[in-house]
Write a protein that holds these residues in place. Structure first.
Motif, PDB file in Angstrom:
ATOM      1  N   ALA A  54       0.710  -1.296   0.107  1.00  6.65           N
ATOM      2  CA  ALA A  54      -0.018  -0.004  -0.088  1.00  6.65           C
ATOM      3  C   ALA A  54       0.795   1.399  -0.040  1.00  6.65           C
ATOM      4  N   GLU A  55       1.958   1.228   0.459  1.00  6.49           N
ATOM      5  CA  GLU A  55       2.947   2.368   0.925  1.00  6.49           C
ATOM      6  C   GLU A  55       3.548   2.771  -0.563  1.00  6.49           C
ATOM      7  N   PHE A  56       3.935   1.725  -1.237  1.00  9.86           N
ATOM      8  CA  PHE A  56       4.793   1.999  -2.509  1.00  9.86           C
ATOM      9  C   PHE A  56       4.267   1.608  -3.748  1.00  9.86           C
ATOM     10  N   HIS A  57       2.834   1.211  -3.603  1.00  9.17           N
ATOM     11  CA  HIS A  57       1.924   1.061  -4.755  1.00  9.17           C
ATOM     12  C   HIS A  57       2.591   0.039  -5.700  1.00  9.17           C
ATOM     13  N   VAL A  58       3.047  -1.086  -5.122  1.00  8.86           N
ATOM     14  CA  VAL A  58       3.610  -2.153  -6.146  1.00  8.86           C
ATOM     15  C   VAL A  58       3.072  -3.420  -5.627  1.00  8.86           C
ATOM     16  N   SER A  59       3.448  -4.743  -6.409  1.00  9.60           N
ATOM     17  CA  SER A  59       2.755  -5.871  -5.982  1.00  9.60           C
ATOM     18  C   SER A  59       3.270  -6.404  -4.821  1.00  9.60           C
ATOM     19  N   GLN A  60       2.432  -7.296  -4.116  1.00  7.35           N
ATOM     20  CA  GLN A  60       3.078  -8.022  -2.823  1.00  7.35           C
ATOM     21  C   GLN A  60       4.151  -8.957  -3.176  1.00  7.35           C
ATOM     22  N   ILE A  61       4.227  -9.595  -4.519  1.00  4.09           N
ATOM     23  CA  ILE A  61       5.479 -10.344  -4.814  1.00  4.09           C
ATOM     24  C   ILE A  61       6.799  -9.332  -4.536  1.00  4.09           C
ATOM     25  N   THR A  62       6.735  -8.019  -5.018  1.00  2.90           N
ATOM     26  CA  THR A  62       7.850  -7.276  -4.908  1.00  2.90           C
ATOM     27  C   THR A  62       7.987  -7.001  -3.385  1.00  2.90           C
ATOM     28  N   THR A  63       7.306  -6.502  -2.702  1.00  2.00           N
ATOM     29  CA  THR A  63       7.484  -6.652  -1.029  1.00  2.00           C
ATOM     30  C   THR A  63       8.089  -7.781  -0.405  1.00  2.00           C
ATOM     31  N   LYS A  64       7.763  -8.951  -0.868  1.00  3.74           N
ATOM     32  CA  LYS A  64       7.838 -10.298  -0.337  1.00  3.74           C
ATOM     33  C   LYS A  64       9.475 -10.330  -0.683  1.00  3.74           C
ATOM     34  N   ASN A  65       9.838 -10.190  -1.948  1.00  5.00           N
ATOM     35  CA  ASN A  65      11.124 -10.236  -2.183  1.00  5.00           C
ATOM     36  C   ASN A  65      12.046  -9.077  -1.589  1.00  5.00           C
ATOM     37  N   ALA A  66      11.580  -8.074  -1.139  1.00  6.91           N
ATOM     38  CA  ALA A  66      12.322  -6.871  -0.492  1.00  6.91           C
ATOM     39  C   ALA A  66      12.703  -7.567   0.997  1.00  6.91           C
ATOM     40  N   LEU A  67      11.373  -7.993   1.601  1.00  8.43           N
ATOM     41  CA  LEU A  67      11.603  -8.492   3.037  1.00  8.43           C
ATOM     42  C   LEU A  67      12.710  -9.756   2.879  1.00  8.43           C
ATOM     43  N   ALA A  68      12.500 -10.525   2.014  1.00  5.54           N
ATOM     44  CA  ALA A  68      13.205 -11.869   1.877  1.00  5.54           C
ATOM     45  C   ALA A  68      14.709 -11.524   1.903  1.00  5.54           C
ATOM     46  N   GLY A  69      14.895 -10.405   0.977  1.00  6.97           N
ATOM     47  CA  GLY A  69      16.508  -9.952   0.673  1.00  6.97           C
ATOM     48  C   GLY A  69      16.971  -9.418   1.918  1.00  6.97           C
TER      49      GLY A  69
ATOM     50  N   ALA B  19      16.078 -10.442   4.912  1.00 11.01           N
ATOM     51  CA  ALA B  19      16.210 -11.545   5.976  1.00 11.01           C
ATOM     52  C   ALA B  19      17.611 -12.091   5.680  1.00 11.01           C
ATOM     53  N   GLU B  20      17.979 -12.320   4.284  1.00 14.25           N
ATOM     54  CA  GLU B  20      19.104 -13.114   3.899  1.00 14.25           C
ATOM     55  C   GLU B  20      20.323 -12.250   4.207  1.00 14.25           C
ATOM     56  N   GLU B  21      20.318 -10.691   4.291  1.00 15.09           N
ATOM     57  CA  GLU B  21      21.430 -10.162   4.712  1.00 15.09           C
ATOM     58  C   GLU B  21      21.503 -10.100   6.350  1.00 15.09           C
ATOM     59  N   GLY B  22      20.659 -10.864   6.998  1.00 14.04           N
ATOM     60  CA  GLY B  22      20.494 -10.659   8.547  1.00 14.04           C
ATOM     61  C   GLY B  22      20.151  -9.411   9.036  1.00 14.04           C
TER      62      GLY B  22
ATOM     63  N   LEU C  53      23.899  -2.263  10.561  1.00 17.16           N
ATOM     64  CA  LEU C  53      23.080  -0.968  10.209  1.00 17.16           C
ATOM     65  C   LEU C  53      22.476  -0.389  11.225  1.00 17.16           C
ATOM     66  N   THR C  54      22.244  -0.767  12.431  1.00 17.10           N
ATOM     67  CA  THR C  54      21.246  -0.408  13.687  1.00 17.10           C
ATOM     68  C   THR C  54      21.985   0.762  14.244  1.00 17.10           C
ATOM     69  N   THR C  55      21.332   1.543  14.912  1.00 19.30           N
ATOM     70  CA  THR C  55      22.110   2.939  15.471  1.00 19.30           C
ATOM     71  C   THR C  55      22.205   2.656  16.858  1.00 19.30           C
ATOM     72  N   PRO C  56      23.394   2.633  17.263  1.00 27.75           N
ATOM     73  CA  PRO C  56      23.875   2.308  18.720  1.00 27.75           C
ATOM     74  C   PRO C  56      23.001   2.963  19.645  1.00 27.75           C
ATOM     75  N   ILE C  57      22.374   2.542  20.836  1.00 28.20           N
ATOM     76  CA  ILE C  57      21.543   3.217  21.723  1.00 28.20           C
ATOM     77  C   ILE C  57      22.476   3.970  22.345  1.00 28.20           C
ATOM     78  N   LYS C  58      22.064   5.310  22.716  1.00 27.21           N
ATOM     79  CA  LYS C  58      22.848   6.220  23.398  1.00 27.21           C
ATOM     80  C   LYS C  58      23.252   5.915  24.819  1.00 27.21           C
ATOM     81  N   GLN C  59      24.282   5.793  25.287  1.00 32.37           N
ATOM     82  CA  GLN C  59      24.202   5.473  26.811  1.00 32.37           C
ATOM     83  C   GLN C  59      24.017   6.692  27.744  1.00 32.37           C
ATOM     84  N   PRO C  60      23.702   6.745  28.720  1.00 32.41           N
ATOM     85  CA  PRO C  60      23.313   8.105  29.589  1.00 32.41           C
ATOM     86  C   PRO C  60      24.753   8.504  29.917  1.00 32.41           C
TER      87      PRO C  60
END
Length: 362
Positions: free
Chosen positions: A37-52, A54-57, A74-81
């Motif tokens: 719904a957000e990107f106006h693409v087919s569900q196959i396309t979004t399935k491939n995006a999420l699968a990709g 997942a493969e990259e961890g 990729l994740t932003t480290p949580i700022k330490q107090p």
């Protein structure tokens, strides 16, 4: 990139959200349908995006629950107090009253707000424990101390030593007479004077006082306020209507009975002022028992909210007292030493206001 496959564009978009911190470890990633719904693409396309992803961890797909961000570079480290600027010790005689609890709440709030950590020691009205707490905090190399002294007649040598050493500390609720130190206290004398004047204006001439033995600046100031109200009216004060109780006489089992006996022996009393909320509770029990037996009406007024409907009281500004206390302590920790005594205004809360407030709340 426009030339990139659509699924890759969606993958990149999700990676950007993770890198920016919009999506963090453990957060749920939009589902295939939501991405469709957000990107106006087919569900196959979004399935491939999420699968990709997942493969990259980068994400983990859990059947029946969804797709979630997992640990990755990729994740932003949580700022330490921010590192604590140091420890501040808080010594108080008890935690049995609402006032004690409010002091702890606000002192901790302002100490933390200024980057320090608070350590609390309860002395249970023991000067020996008070001295031990001061020694313990000094060994822990606290940056400063806030001391709510015991009710005893004289100040601890340990407290006097802090003053002589110019160690950063602030006395709260009372001060040391004839010794210049930092202290913060409420306007005990003015507040009590206003309260007794209120009773005199209502026509009460014989006003009783119930107090612990007067061993410190708090009880001394409040008793002076009581006297001043009569002096300003040029009215004779009868101190035979004052009941002072030893510390060993103040308890749920003893005090109501002692107050009732005192009131029976003083039939002229039409109103009673109590020095604190604990004594107000015991006096209220005594008055209630007396009323059942004799139909005698006695008005009660006290320092600090007793939690009794219809009873007027003097309200301390604990938040402001706490803030000023922490500010004065930080002033010393930062190298400035100009001892001062600060007073915080109080407010007389009349029973009509209390009852109206309770009606609104209910």
């Amino acid at each position: 990139m426009k030339n990139e496959p659509l699924y890759q564009q969606i993958k990149n978009k999700i990676k950007e959200q993770i890198q920016s911190g919009k999506l963090r470890v453990g957060d749920r990633v939009p589902s295939e349908k939501e991405l469709t719904a957000e990107f106006h693409v087919s569900q196959i396309t979004t399935k491939n995006a999420l699968a990709g992803l997942a493969e990259e961890g980068i994400v983990e797909r859990i059947k029946g629950k969804g797709t979630f961000v997992c640990e990755s570079n990729l994740t932003t480290p949580i700022k330490q107090p921010n590192k604590s600027k140091g420890l501040i010790g808080f010594i108080l005689p008890s935690m049995k009253t609402k006032i004690d609890q409010e002091f702890v709440n606000y002192i901790e709030k302002y100490v933390s707000k200024n980057g320090h950590n608070l350590i609390i020691k309860i002395t249970r009205e023991s000067q020996f424990e008070e001295a031990n707490a001061i020694e313990m905090f000094r060994k822990m190399k606290v940056s400063g101390m806030i001391i709510f002294p015991t009710e005893k007649e004289t100040y601890n040598d340990a407290v006097l030593r802090l003053s002589l050493d110019k160690f950063p500390f602030v006395l709260i609720d009372r001060y040391m007479e004839n010794i210049l130190t930092y202290s913060v206290t409420s306007e005990n004398e003015l507040g009590t004077c206003e309260a007794i004047t209120h009773l005199l204006n209502k026509g009460h001439k014989n006003i009783g006082l119930v107090s612990p033995i007067m061993t410190n600046t708090v009880t001394d100031e409040r008793s002076k306020g009581f006297e001043n109200a009569f002096l300003k009216r040029k009215t004779t004060i009868n101190k035979n209507l004052w009941l002072t109780l030893g510390f060993n006489e103040i308890s749920p089992n003893k005090t109501p009975k002692l107050i009732k006996e005192f009131l029976l022996s003083k039939p002229e009393i039409t109103a009673v002022f109590t020095m604190n909320a604990e004594l107000a509770l015991y006096t209220h029990l005594a008055i209630s028992s007396l009323k059942k037996e004799t139909c005698r009406e006695i008005e009660l007024l006290t320092f600090d909210p007793p939690g009794i409907p219809g009873v007027s009281f003097i309200k301390q500004d604990i938040a402001e007292c706490s803030k000023k206390t922490v500010d004065l302590l930080l002033e010393q920790i930062e190298g400035k030493y100009e001892p001062k005594r600060m007073y915080v205004p109080v407010t007389l809360k009349l029973s009509e206001e209390v009852e109206l407030a309770e009606t609104i709340l209910t």
